[in-house]
Motif scaffolding. Structure first.
Motif, short mmCIF file in Angstrom:
data_model
loop_
_atom_site.label_atom_id
_atom_site.label_comp_id
_atom_site.label_asym_id
_atom_site.label_seq_id
_atom_site.Cartn_x
_atom_site.Cartn_y
_atom_site.Cartn_z
N TYR A 6 -7.64 -23.91 -31.65
CA TYR A 6 -8.79 -24.18 -30.78
C TYR A 6 -9.32 -25.58 -31.10
O TYR A 6 -9.49 -25.95 -32.26
N LEU A 7 -9.55 -26.36 -30.04
CA LEU A 7 -10.05 -27.72 -30.18
C LEU A 7 -11.24 -27.91 -29.26
O LEU A 7 -11.23 -27.48 -28.11
N LYS A 8 -12.28 -28.59 -29.78
CA LYS A 8 -13.48 -28.84 -28.97
C LYS A 8 -13.94 -30.27 -29.15
O LYS A 8 -14.10 -30.75 -30.27
N GLU A 9 -14.08 -30.94 -28.01
CA GLU A 9 -14.70 -32.27 -27.94
C GLU A 9 -14.03 -33.28 -28.86
O GLU A 9 -14.53 -33.62 -29.92
N TYR A 10 -12.88 -33.76 -28.41
CA TYR A 10 -12.19 -34.82 -29.14
C TYR A 10 -11.59 -35.79 -28.12
O TYR A 10 -10.64 -35.45 -27.40
N LEU A 11 -12.14 -36.99 -28.08
CA LEU A 11 -11.70 -38.02 -27.15
C LEU A 11 -11.64 -37.46 -25.73
O LEU A 11 -12.65 -37.02 -25.20
N SER A 12 -10.46 -37.43 -25.09
CA SER A 12 -10.38 -36.97 -23.70
C SER A 12 -10.32 -35.45 -23.58
O SER A 12 -10.36 -34.92 -22.47
N PHE A 13 -10.24 -34.73 -24.68
CA PHE A 13 -10.21 -33.26 -24.65
C PHE A 13 -11.63 -32.71 -24.78
O PHE A 13 -12.34 -33.06 -25.72
N LYS A 14 -12.03 -31.85 -23.84
CA LYS A 14 -13.31 -31.16 -23.95
C LYS A 14 -13.15 -29.85 -24.71
O LYS A 14 -13.90 -29.55 -25.63
N GLU A 15 -12.16 -29.07 -24.31
CA GLU A 15 -11.92 -27.78 -24.96
C GLU A 15 -10.48 -27.36 -24.71
O GLU A 15 -9.97 -27.44 -23.58
N VAL A 16 -9.81 -26.90 -25.78
CA VAL A 16 -8.42 -26.44 -25.68
C VAL A 16 -8.29 -25.18 -26.52
O VAL A 16 -8.77 -25.13 -27.66
N GLU A 17 -7.66 -24.17 -25.97
CA GLU A 17 -7.34 -22.96 -26.74
C GLU A 17 -5.90 -22.58 -26.46
O GLU A 17 -5.51 -22.38 -25.31
N LEU A 18 -5.08 -22.49 -27.54
CA LEU A 18 -3.66 -22.21 -27.40
C LEU A 18 -3.31 -20.94 -28.16
O LEU A 18 -3.63 -20.81 -29.35
N ASP A 470 -10.58 -38.55 -16.40
CA ASP A 470 -10.61 -39.00 -17.80
C ASP A 470 -10.47 -37.85 -18.79
O ASP A 470 -10.55 -38.08 -20.00
N GLU A 471 -10.28 -36.62 -18.30
CA GLU A 471 -10.23 -35.45 -19.19
C GLU A 471 -8.81 -34.92 -19.32
O GLU A 471 -8.06 -34.83 -18.35
N SER A 472 -8.44 -34.57 -20.58
CA SER A 472 -7.10 -34.03 -20.87
C SER A 472 -7.16 -32.51 -20.92
O SER A 472 -8.15 -31.91 -21.38
N TYR A 473 -6.05 -31.89 -20.47
CA TYR A 473 -5.93 -30.43 -20.44
C TYR A 473 -4.57 -30.03 -21.02
O TYR A 473 -3.63 -30.82 -21.01
N VAL A 474 -4.50 -28.80 -21.49
CA VAL A 474 -3.23 -28.25 -22.00
C VAL A 474 -3.05 -26.86 -21.40
O VAL A 474 -3.99 -26.05 -21.43
N ARG A 475 -1.85 -26.60 -20.87
CA ARG A 475 -1.59 -25.25 -20.36
C ARG A 475 -0.13 -24.89 -20.61
O ARG A 475 0.75 -25.76 -20.62
N GLU A 476 0.09 -23.60 -20.82
CA GLU A 476 1.45 -23.11 -21.03
C GLU A 476 2.13 -22.97 -19.68
O GLU A 476 1.53 -22.51 -18.69
#
Length: 511
Positions: A6-18, A470-476
């Motif tokens: 889980y990642l929150k608020e880092y550069l272009s990432f707002k929130e990521v959960e893998l 300007d926002e980065s996302y991650v998805r499976e």
């Protein structure tokens, strides 16, 4: 393995959960989408990298031994890096220094993008070689255990013998010193608590004259004792209380007078001299008890010096026998290793050929005896020292060594993280790297960033890192989405039908 990140608020990432799986986990996406930032964030959750993210959190299923840091054994551990005004690190909500966090995770997590030579250290290479020997039913473990025990015992005995030999050179001086110390203490012949008793006598002597004068003056009270009794009779008051008090007072005064009069026989000079002698011992040895213990120690040392020749002879015989045993066992271990070395070299070069690398040269040479024997393994790539080969060659050589090592590993070898290991490789070279990583993924959970379709298609799990604005996302990605992403990697943003067809073919080969 890492089960969740889980990642929150880092550069272009707002929130990521893998939610993560075992095996080969691939991250792809356009340049600048944040793939390396994401990888760095995962490392940051374990204290292995720096990050300004508000929160990096990884859930792992590792057999972690962290009792000494106040962390109880559990089936699942949550590693966490929080950044507000300053960075803080936690395991299961237990705050830890970054160095401790990184040390604990380093047993399970390795970032192969760093130029780390640990895989080529002598101990690691010998371990791989010895495991291969063990596969042939050679009793190498018993040999190694016997050697290690003999080596450590030989080291201990040799050290003891060196001390004895050094003492022997100075034995006359040491004997004289020990005898001198013993005589010095015995001449005083101190007794436990003697100094306290003498100080009390000195104190009594200092006030003797004044005390006796005070007792004489006080005894005048007894001259009026009869008058008190008469007054009590006249007043019809029971006088037993006064009688008891006067008897007790008389006993106290007589006892004190006897004690001070007894001091007439004490020689004040002798007392002062004795106190000075004891004070010298206390200054030199720390106390009367310590002086007596030191004397006993020196008596034992003196006895040892008297018997030093016998002791030295016994140790020399023991040291020679152990040295012979160490050499014999080391030679037997070396012989087994030399027999296996050719097959080790052939199998390593087989992996290197798959990875489109030149042959490696591996040799064993004699080194100083250590806990692993007297062998040092030297590894070069096409006669080039490892420090001088390119980063790409270095990392692929590491993969080959890991592949050899994994043949004898259980399922859970930990986590490997690779950042664009297939960058700047041809299609054939990329496929060779992908095949080796796929094989390794049976023993490791592997995170890899890739820009090549071959490695991407091998993934057991595929994540796309992309940007919207300007926002980065991650998805499976599912199968169809993977086809599109691999096709994009092949042909660029304008995806062609040929690229999609090739992508499907690559993915179908993995089913």
């Amino acid at each position: 393995m890492i089960e969740r990140f889980y990642l929150k608020e880092y550069l272009s990432f707002k929130e990521v959960e893998l939610d993560l799986k075992s095996g080969l986990v691939v991250f792809t996406g356009p340049s600048g989408s944040g793939k390396s930032i994401l990888m760095s964030s995962i490392l940051s959750s374990f204290g292995s990298a720096s990050s300004d993210a508000s929160l990096c959190e990884s859930t792992v299923s590792w057999d972690l031994d962290a009792n000494e840091h106040g962390i109880e054994n559990d089936d699942v551990y949550i590693f966490k890096h929080i950044k507000k005004e300053k960075s803080r690190y936690f395991i299961n909500n237990q705050s830890l220094p970054k160095k401790v966090m990184s040390s604990l995770s380093s047993n399970y997590l390795r970032h192969l993008s760093l130029r780390d030579f640990s895989d080529f250290e002598n101990e690691n290479l010998l371990l791989i070689l010895d495991n291969r020997i063990k596969k042939q039913n050679h009793n190498i473990d018993a040999l190694k255990n016997g050697y290690k025990e003999a080596f450590l015992e030989h080291k201990r005995v040799k050290k003891e013998l060196l001390v004895i030999e050094d003492e022997q050179k100075r034995v006359t001086e040491l004997k004289e010193f020990a005898a001198f110390e013993i005589k010095k203490i015995e001449s005083v012949n101190p007794k436990i608590s003697e100094d306290e008793e003498l100080l009390e006598i000195k104190k009594e002597l200092s006030k003797k004259e004044k005390a006796l004068e005070a007792i004489t003056n006080a005894n005048a009270i007894f001259e009026h004792e009869h008058g008190v009794f008469s007054a009590l009779d006249v007043l019809n008051i029971e006088n037993s209380f006064f009688n008891d008090a006067m008897n007790e007072l008389r006993a106290v005064m007589e006892s004190a007078e006897e004690r001070f009069n007894a001091l007439d026989e004490v020689d004040i000079e002798e007392v002062l001299n004795r106190i000075e002698e004891l004070s010298d011992l206390k200054r030199r040895y720390g106390g009367i008890k310590e002086a007596i213990e030191y004397k006993e120690q020196k008596i034992q040392e003196l006895q040892k010096y008297e018997n030093i020749e016998i002791t030295k002879g016994d140790l020399a015989s023991r040291e020679a026998a152990l040295e012979a045993k160490v050499k014999d066992l080391a030679n037997k271990i070396t012989a087994l290793r030399l027999d296996e070395l050719k097959f080790f070299r052939d199998d390593l070069n087989s992996y290197l050929k798959e990875l489109y690398l030149r042959d490696a040269q591996v040799e064993i040479r004699d080194a100083e005896y250590g806990v692993f024997g007297k062998d040092e393994m030297l590894l070069k790539l096409n006669a080039t020292d490892l420090q001088k080969i390119s980063t790409g060659e270095f990392n692929r050589l590491r993969l080959a060594v890991l592949a050899l090592k994994s043949e004898f590993m259980n399922k859970n070898g930990g986590v490997l993280m690779l950042d664009e290991i297939d960058a700047n490789l041809s299609g054939e070279e990329s496929m060779s790297v992908a095949k080796v990583l796929k094989e390794l993924s049976g023993h490791f959970q592997i995170f890899v960033i890739s820009h090549q379709p071959q490695l991407t298609s091998m993934g057991d799990q595929h994540f796309l890192v992309h940007k919207k604005g300007d926002e980065s996302y991650v998805r499976e990605l599912d199968f169809d989405e993977r086809v599109d992403e691999i096709a994009r990697i092949i042909s660029g943003e304008s995806i062609t039908q040929e690229a999609k067809k090739f992508a499907k073919e690559l993915l179908s080969l993995q089913k």
